[in-house]
Write an enzyme that holds these catalytic residues in place. Structure first.
Site, PDB file in Angstrom:
ATOM      1  N   GLY A  12       0.784  -1.232   0.000  1.00 38.16           N
ATOM      2  CA  GLY A  12       0.000   0.000   0.000  1.00 38.16           C
ATOM      3  C   GLY A  12       0.814   1.279   0.000  1.00 38.16           C
ATOM      4  O   GLY A  12       0.334   2.316   0.465  1.00 38.16           O
ATOM      5  N   SER A  13       2.041   1.244  -0.572  1.00 40.34           N
ATOM      6  CA  SER A  13       2.794   2.505  -0.611  1.00 40.34           C
ATOM      7  C   SER A  13       2.116   3.506  -1.558  1.00 40.34           C
ATOM      8  O   SER A  13       2.161   4.716  -1.314  1.00 40.34           O
ATOM      9  CB  SER A  13       4.254   2.272  -0.999  1.00 40.34           C
ATOM     10  N   ASN A  14       1.478   3.002  -2.600  1.00 40.57           N
ATOM     11  CA  ASN A  14       0.725   3.921  -3.479  1.00 40.57           C
ATOM     12  C   ASN A  14      -0.499   4.479  -2.765  1.00 40.57           C
ATOM     13  O   ASN A  14      -0.830   5.655  -2.932  1.00 40.57           O
ATOM     14  CB  ASN A  14       0.315   3.217  -4.768  1.00 40.57           C
ATOM     15  N   LEU A  91      -4.399  -6.807  -7.160  1.00 39.98           N
ATOM     16  CA  LEU A  91      -3.995  -7.808  -8.151  1.00 39.98           C
ATOM     17  C   LEU A  91      -5.112  -8.730  -8.612  1.00 39.98           C
ATOM     18  O   LEU A  91      -4.865  -9.708  -9.305  1.00 39.98           O
ATOM     19  CB  LEU A  91      -2.814  -8.622  -7.584  1.00 39.98           C
ATOM     20  N   ILE A  94     -11.462  -6.769 -11.426  1.00 38.66           N
ATOM     21  CA  ILE A  94     -12.687  -6.122 -10.950  1.00 38.66           C
ATOM     22  C   ILE A  94     -13.870  -6.717 -11.721  1.00 38.66           C
ATOM     23  O   ILE A  94     -13.754  -6.982 -12.907  1.00 38.66           O
ATOM     24  CB  ILE A  94     -12.567  -4.601 -11.266  1.00 38.66           C
ATOM     25  N   ASN A 108      -6.045   2.286 -12.674  1.00 32.83           N
ATOM     26  CA  ASN A 108      -5.084   1.296 -12.203  1.00 32.83           C
ATOM     27  C   ASN A 108      -3.680   1.831 -12.430  1.00 32.83           C
ATOM     28  O   ASN A 108      -3.425   2.526 -13.414  1.00 32.83           O
ATOM     29  CB  ASN A 108      -5.252  -0.009 -12.989  1.00 32.83           C
ATOM     30  N   HIS A 110       0.166   0.608 -13.130  1.00 30.69           N
ATOM     31  CA  HIS A 110       0.955  -0.544 -13.580  1.00 30.69           C
ATOM     32  C   HIS A 110       2.421  -0.114 -13.612  1.00 30.69           C
ATOM     33  O   HIS A 110       2.725   0.990 -14.075  1.00 30.69           O
ATOM     34  CB  HIS A 110       0.479  -0.973 -14.970  1.00 30.69           C
ATOM     35  N   ASP A 151      -5.007  -4.479 -18.070  1.00 32.61           N
ATOM     36  CA  ASP A 151      -4.024  -3.496 -18.544  1.00 32.61           C
ATOM     37  C   ASP A 151      -4.248  -2.966 -19.962  1.00 32.61           C
ATOM     38  O   ASP A 151      -3.302  -2.565 -20.631  1.00 32.61           O
ATOM     39  CB  ASP A 151      -2.590  -4.088 -18.472  1.00 32.61           C
ATOM     40  N   GLU A 180       5.845   6.233  -9.349  1.00 30.89           N
ATOM     41  CA  GLU A 180       4.441   5.828  -9.137  1.00 30.89           C
ATOM     42  C   GLU A 180       3.788   6.761  -8.128  1.00 30.89           C
ATOM     43  O   GLU A 180       2.643   7.184  -8.284  1.00 30.89           O
ATOM     44  CB  GLU A 180       4.363   4.391  -8.613  1.00 30.89           C
TER      45      GLU A 180
HETATM   46  C1  GAR Z   1       3.163  -1.264  -7.463  1.00 27.36           C
HETATM   47  O1  GAR Z   1       4.455  -1.288  -8.002  1.00 27.36           O
HETATM   48  C2  GAR Z   1       2.125  -1.331  -8.566  1.00 27.36           C
HETATM   49  O2  GAR Z   1       2.493  -0.662  -9.729  1.00 27.36           O
HETATM   50  C3  GAR Z   1       2.065  -2.825  -8.808  1.00 27.36           C
HETATM   51  O3  GAR Z   1       2.107  -3.381  -7.525  1.00 27.36           O
HETATM   52  C4  GAR Z   1       2.901  -2.544  -6.670  1.00 27.36           C
HETATM   53  C5  GAR Z   1       2.122  -2.274  -5.410  1.00 27.36           C
HETATM   54  O4  GAR Z   1       2.894  -1.563  -4.471  1.00 27.36           O
HETATM   55  N1  GAR Z   1       0.877  -3.180  -9.523  1.00 27.36           N
HETATM   56  C6  GAR Z   1       0.855  -4.112 -10.474  1.00 27.36           C
HETATM   57  O5  GAR Z   1       1.820  -4.792 -10.763  1.00 27.36           O
HETATM   58  C7  GAR Z   1      -0.502  -4.293 -11.156  1.00 27.36           C
HETATM   59  N2  GAR Z   1      -0.356  -5.085 -12.331  1.00 27.36           N
HETATM   60  P1  GAR Z   1       2.204  -0.852  -3.225  1.00 27.36           P
HETATM   61  O6  GAR Z   1       1.282  -1.890  -2.571  1.00 27.36           O
HETATM   62  O7  GAR Z   1       3.355  -0.511  -2.337  1.00 27.36           O
HETATM   63  O8  GAR Z   1       1.462   0.337  -3.714  1.00 27.36           O
END
Ligand code: GAR
Length: 196
Positions: A12-14, A91, A94, A108, A110, A151, A180
């Site tokens: 969940g850093s995003n 991941l 939906i 989303n 990516h 995607d 990101e």
């Molecule tokens: C992120 O790098 C995101 O781009 C990727 O998962 C990571 C989640 O990091 N998403 C995908 O690969 C989707 N196909 P986070 O939980 O720290 O945000």
């Protein structure tokens, strides 16, 4: 003020970068996170939400019937009053019902320059491994609208970063992740502006 539902599967850093930007950054007075939902009960993203006093709900995908999971997800999003759904390292796919109802309102992120290195099974470290293996000289995050497939929805924003010959997949992942955290809030802002 637009309401955001954020779906996470992991760290969940995003999610954190979105929350931070609603508090002190480019989404301040523009958007707020009203609910965080995860398919993974041990996702650290849920803890992040709780720390921010945001409703956090785990739907244990592995131990649920798929229809039940999809129905509960739909109801939670509806009840939250969310205007926009953000998939922040979520991941799972939906449901078509949500995709139809929230058309052009689901984003989303990516971790590669789509349309390259996308599709089913292409997530997290698999993406960065493929980028290094293909000897790409650049990579970077893509934020796109979500459609019925993996995607393939239209691109909202992308940000390029260099990939060096000596990079490991972890090096690329780190460099991409920094971007990101910048580009996702920017893309949310852009989508909100287009809603008006
Ligand atoms: C992120 O790098 C995101 O781009 C990727 O998962 C990571 C989640 O990091 N998403 C995908 O690969 C989707 N196909 P986070 O939980 O720290 O945000």
């Amino acid at each position: 003020m637009k309401k955001l539902a954020v779906l996470v599967s992991g760290g969940g850093s995003n999610l954190q970068s979105i929350i931070d930007s609603t508090k002190n950054g480019i989404l301040k007075n523009i958007a707020e996170v009203v609910v965080v939902i995860s398919n993974n009960p041990s996702a650290y993203g849920l803890e992040r939400a709780k720390k921010e006093n945001i409703k956090a709900v785990a739907l244990d995908y592995k131990n649920m019937d798929k229809q039940d999971y999809d129905d509960k997800m739909y109801n939670l999003i509806k009840e939250s009053g969310a205007d926009i759904i953000c998939l922040a390292g979520y991941l799972k796919k939906i449901s078509d019902k949500i995709v139809k109802e929230y058309k052009s309102k689901i984003l989303n992120i990516h971790p590669a320059l789509l349309p390259k290195f996308g599709g089913k099974g292409m997530y997290g470290h698999f993406v960065h491994e493929a980028v290094v293996k293909a000897k790409e000289t650049k990579s970077g995050p893509t934020v796109h609208y979500v459609d019925e497939n993996y995607d393939t929805g239209s691109i909202i924003l992308q940000k390029e970063v260099p990939v060096y010959e000596t990079d490991s997949p972890e090096d690329v992942a780190k460099r991409v992740l920094v971007q990101e955290h910048i580009v996702f809030p920017q893309a949310i802002k852009k989508v909100i502006e287009n809603l008006k």
